[in-house]
Every structure is written in C-alpha cells, then in structure tokens.
Design a protein around this motif. Structure first.
Motif, short mmCIF file in Angstrom:
data_model
loop_
_atom_site.label_atom_id
_atom_site.label_comp_id
_atom_site.label_asym_id
_atom_site.label_seq_id
_atom_site.Cartn_x
_atom_site.Cartn_y
_atom_site.Cartn_z
N THR A 77 29.94 48.22 36.85
CA THR A 77 31.06 48.98 36.77
C THR A 77 32.21 47.67 36.87
O THR A 77 33.31 47.65 36.49
N ALA A 78 31.76 46.77 37.91
CA ALA A 78 32.86 45.55 38.30
C ALA A 78 32.82 44.85 37.18
O ALA A 78 33.95 44.19 37.07
N ALA A 79 31.73 44.38 36.33
CA ALA A 79 31.88 43.66 35.24
C ALA A 79 32.83 44.15 34.20
O ALA A 79 33.69 43.71 33.39
N VAL A 80 32.61 45.67 33.98
CA VAL A 80 33.19 46.49 32.82
C VAL A 80 34.81 46.29 33.26
O VAL A 80 35.51 46.34 32.44
N ASP A 81 35.10 46.40 34.61
CA ASP A 81 36.36 46.63 35.04
C ASP A 81 37.24 44.96 34.87
O ASP A 81 38.36 45.11 34.45
N THR A 110 28.75 39.14 43.54
CA THR A 110 29.85 38.48 42.88
C THR A 110 29.11 37.73 41.58
O THR A 110 29.88 37.61 40.29
N ARG A 111 28.06 37.11 41.72
CA ARG A 111 27.27 36.39 40.63
C ARG A 111 26.93 37.30 39.57
O ARG A 111 26.78 37.09 38.46
N MET A 112 26.46 38.36 39.75
CA MET A 112 25.80 39.48 38.92
C MET A 112 26.76 39.90 38.16
O MET A 112 26.98 40.16 37.26
N ALA A 113 27.96 40.22 38.88
CA ALA A 113 29.35 40.74 37.86
C ALA A 113 29.84 39.71 37.18
O ALA A 113 30.19 39.88 36.01
N GLN A 114 29.69 38.38 37.34
CA GLN A 114 29.87 37.38 36.68
C GLN A 114 29.18 37.09 35.36
O GLN A 114 29.55 37.06 34.40
N ALA A 350 46.64 42.85 49.49
CA ALA A 350 45.65 43.87 50.06
C ALA A 350 45.23 43.46 51.40
O ALA A 350 44.89 44.11 52.37
N LEU A 351 44.95 42.06 51.63
CA LEU A 351 44.56 41.54 52.97
C LEU A 351 45.81 41.90 54.17
O LEU A 351 45.43 42.25 55.15
N PHE A 352 46.97 41.84 53.55
CA PHE A 352 47.99 41.94 54.66
C PHE A 352 48.06 43.57 55.07
O PHE A 352 48.47 43.98 56.15
N ASP A 353 47.67 44.41 53.91
CA ASP A 353 47.75 45.90 54.04
C ASP A 353 46.50 46.28 54.97
O ASP A 353 46.15 47.74 55.21
N GLY A 354 45.49 45.28 55.39
CA GLY A 354 44.30 45.74 55.92
C GLY A 354 43.17 46.30 55.15
O GLY A 354 42.30 47.05 55.51
N LEU A 355 43.48 45.94 53.86
CA LEU A 355 42.37 46.60 52.70
C LEU A 355 41.35 45.37 52.43
O LEU A 355 41.62 44.33 52.33
N HIS A 356 40.10 45.90 52.46
CA HIS A 356 39.09 44.97 51.92
C HIS A 356 38.95 44.47 50.33
O HIS A 356 39.62 45.46 49.46
N ASP A 357 39.26 43.20 50.07
CA ASP A 357 39.39 42.79 48.79
C ASP A 357 38.32 41.74 48.49
O ASP A 357 38.04 40.94 49.05
N GLU A 358 37.29 41.78 47.38
CA GLU A 358 36.51 40.79 47.08
C GLU A 358 36.92 39.42 46.71
O GLU A 358 36.33 38.58 46.57
#
Length: 364
Positions: A77-81, A110-114, A350-358
C-alpha cells in the motif's frame, strides 16, 4: 560530501515551489505550468540523487536494515501510494490481488516500500498511456511471491539477463525523457537479497510487457500487545521557530514557507547569531543546519542545550548528511530530530502538529 553539496541547492528550490503553490493568488496558466514543471523535475533530481547514494551505500556495505515484523499489505500500500502520481499521470489502471490471510515479513519497511515503489515506477514509465499494471501475491512453503506485471514495452531476450546490472540501459529507455540512470533495478536486487530473497525479470519480448517477481521469506505474525494510548495533537500554529542556515536562499525560502503556514519565524546565518537570537527570544523550535561556517551545528546544539531557558526547545538538524553515523552524531549533540535536505514541508508541519510521519528520523 557530494550528497551534501547536491542536496543543499535542492532545498531552496523545493521551498520556493511550495511557497508559490500555497500563495492565495490565482496563478496565470503559464506560471502554474512552470511551477508544476519545476516541482516535477526537482523531485526527479532528488530521486536520482537518492538512487546514486543507495548504490554507494550498498557497494561500501553501509546500509543497515531496520527489520521488524510487518504486514505485506501495508508495504505494498505504501509503495502504491508513492507511485500513484506517476500511474495516474499516464492514465494506467492498477489492480492488486493479495492472499486472504495476512502475510508478515521480517523486513525494513522503508526499504521494502522502496523496492516495490521502484518496480511500480518502472512499470508506469515503460507502459504506454492507458496501460495495465497488476500486482499479485501468493504465499506458501515459508515464502511469498509478489509479481508486478505490465503490458508495456517489454524487454528483448538479449537484454533480459542484464536488467539488474548496475548502469544497465535498455534500448527501450532511449526514447523516454525519464529513462533514469540504469541503477534502480540494481538497488532492488541488492535490497531484496539483503532480506534473504530473490528477484527475477520475465518478458516475452519487445512490446509484450514485463513481469518482475520478488520472492521473500515470511515470518510469524507479531504477538498482540495492548495498544498505546493516542497522543493528542499539539496546537502548533503560533510556534516561534528559528531557522539557522548559512545558505540565505535556503533559510529565507523555508522561513517564508513556514510563515505562510502560520508560524512566527526568525532566521540566523551562523552559530553566534543563532545563540544571540536564542538568548533574546527563546524559540519553541530551532531548525539548525549542520554545515555552518566557523561554529558547526553540532557545537551550536550543544551550547543551546546548556541554556536553561531552552529546556523545552525542540532542536531539529537539517543537513545533507543522512547516513546512520550522521543521525547518531546528531543525537549525541542533543538534537531531537534529524531531517535530510531537501526537507519536505509537509513532514515538518506534521511533526509540529504532533503527528507521526515516516519522512522524519526521530531521535527521541
């Protein structure tokens, strides 16, 4: 060093493009076209740079996998996105068929999505507009086989054995504006091999499409545990932010971008100026370049951490250096986060808003 010097000029270019996009005024059609073109090409250039760096890391043995039990569906799903903008731009149809039961890998997410993002990007690139791309996965006997199939230009029998070789260029790439450097599939093969798997290419010839097949070992599902309580997002608008960078274009473009988003931003061009600014007005966040003249970012961070009034200040390293030892050195100097240039503005927000981001590399 090359990565650092190439990443630095990309940062203000990406910031400026994002600032133009966020402007309230309607852009004339030609200006809008120019903005979109600059954004596409800068992203393409950043991708080529990352591919080159990965080749260097692989050949020198400097890639360290962070393997955890992950579900195959989430990886795909991450790769498709990631590949969807390219797929939609060429009006391809995409179908995905996965096993009914969840399949788990012990892999670096991360590497698998890559890996699969690269295969999907190739399928989109080498398939004429309006083509078909299929993802199929089947598991059994302790492994899972994932295929990415297209009905595109295909590969000749003579070239098929060489497609995974470094800098291999097929004749089919000669008429493509973004044929690449011929290193993406080499990176795919290396990363899959590091995960204990194998990758294979099949094609019935030119004009008959291509199928890339990845075989990976599966693992048991992770044991269930109590979910962590949700973290309430911080009210980030109005944060006081100090941007420290000796590249004035980089500092000013990022400052303008953040101001347009609703933050209060100041800039400083070197370490002493940053320390003086923090003494006058303690910021909530310091975005600090590492490669500063005279006093580097590590020393500035250490001095800032010794200021009692900055106990709650978040220190974020922004740098062209992104290897594991660079992240470790940032942590040792007192940084809370490490971002590699060009920094995606959405990741910062996203970081400033307190959200997790890869896109971030959290050190806390």
């Amino acid at each position: 060093m090359l990565a650092h010097e190439l990443r630095n000029p990309l940062a203000p270019i990406r910031n400026a493009v994002e600032a133009i996009r966020m402007a309230d005024e309607a852009l004339p059609p030609r200006v809008q076209w120019a903005r979109e073109m600059i954004e596409r090409q800068s992203r393409h250039l950043a991708g080529l740079l990352e591919d080159l760096l990965d080749v260097s890391r692989i050949t020198t043995g400097k890639i360290t996998l962070k393997c955890v039990p992950i579900e195959l569906a989430s990886v795909l799903t991450a790769a498709v996105d990631a590949a969807m903008p390219s797929i939609e731009a060429r009006r391809h149809s995409l179908t995905m068929m996965l096993p009914r039961e969840p399949v788990y890998l012990n892999a670096d997410p991360t590497r698998m999505a890559q890996v699969f993002g690269n295969l999907l990007d190739n399928a989109a690139k080498y398939t004429p507009d309006g083509g078909k791309i299929e993802i199929h996965a089947a598991s059994g006997s302790g492994r899972v086989v994932i295929s990415v199939k297209d009905n595109g230009t295909g590969i000749s029998p003579e070239e098929l054995p060489e497609v995974f070789e470094l800098f291999s260029q097929s004749d089919r790439a000669l008429d493509r504006a973004q044929g690449g450097l011929g290193i993406g599939l080499s990176v795919v093969r290396s990363l899959v091999g590091m995960h204990g798997g194998a990758v294979d290419a099949q094609s019935d010839g030119l004009g008959r499409g291509t199928q890339m097949t990845v075989t990976l070992p599966v693992t048991q599902a992770p044991s269930s545990s109590d979910p962590l309580p949700p973290i309430a997002p911080r009210q980030s608008r109005g944060l006081r932010i100090l941007v420290v960078d000796d590249n004035r274009d980089a500092a000013d473009s990022l400052a303008i971008l953040l101001e347009m988003t609703g933050y209060h931003v100041r800039t400083a061009a070197d370490g002493p100026a940053a320390l003086e600014q923090c003494q006058r007005e303690a910021p909530d966040v310091v975005l600090l370049d590492i490669g500063l003249p005279g006093m580097d970012g590590y020393e500035v961070a250490r001095r800032l951490k010794r200021m009692p009034r900055l106990a709650q200040t978040i220190l974020i390293a922004t740098t062209g250096y992104g290897q594991a030892e660079d992240v470790a050195r940032s942590k040792s100097a007192g940084f809370d986060y490490h971002f590699v240039k060009p920094v995606e503005p959405d990741n910062l927000i996203a970081l400033f808003d307190g959200l997790h981001d890869e896109g971030t590399m959290p050190l806390i």
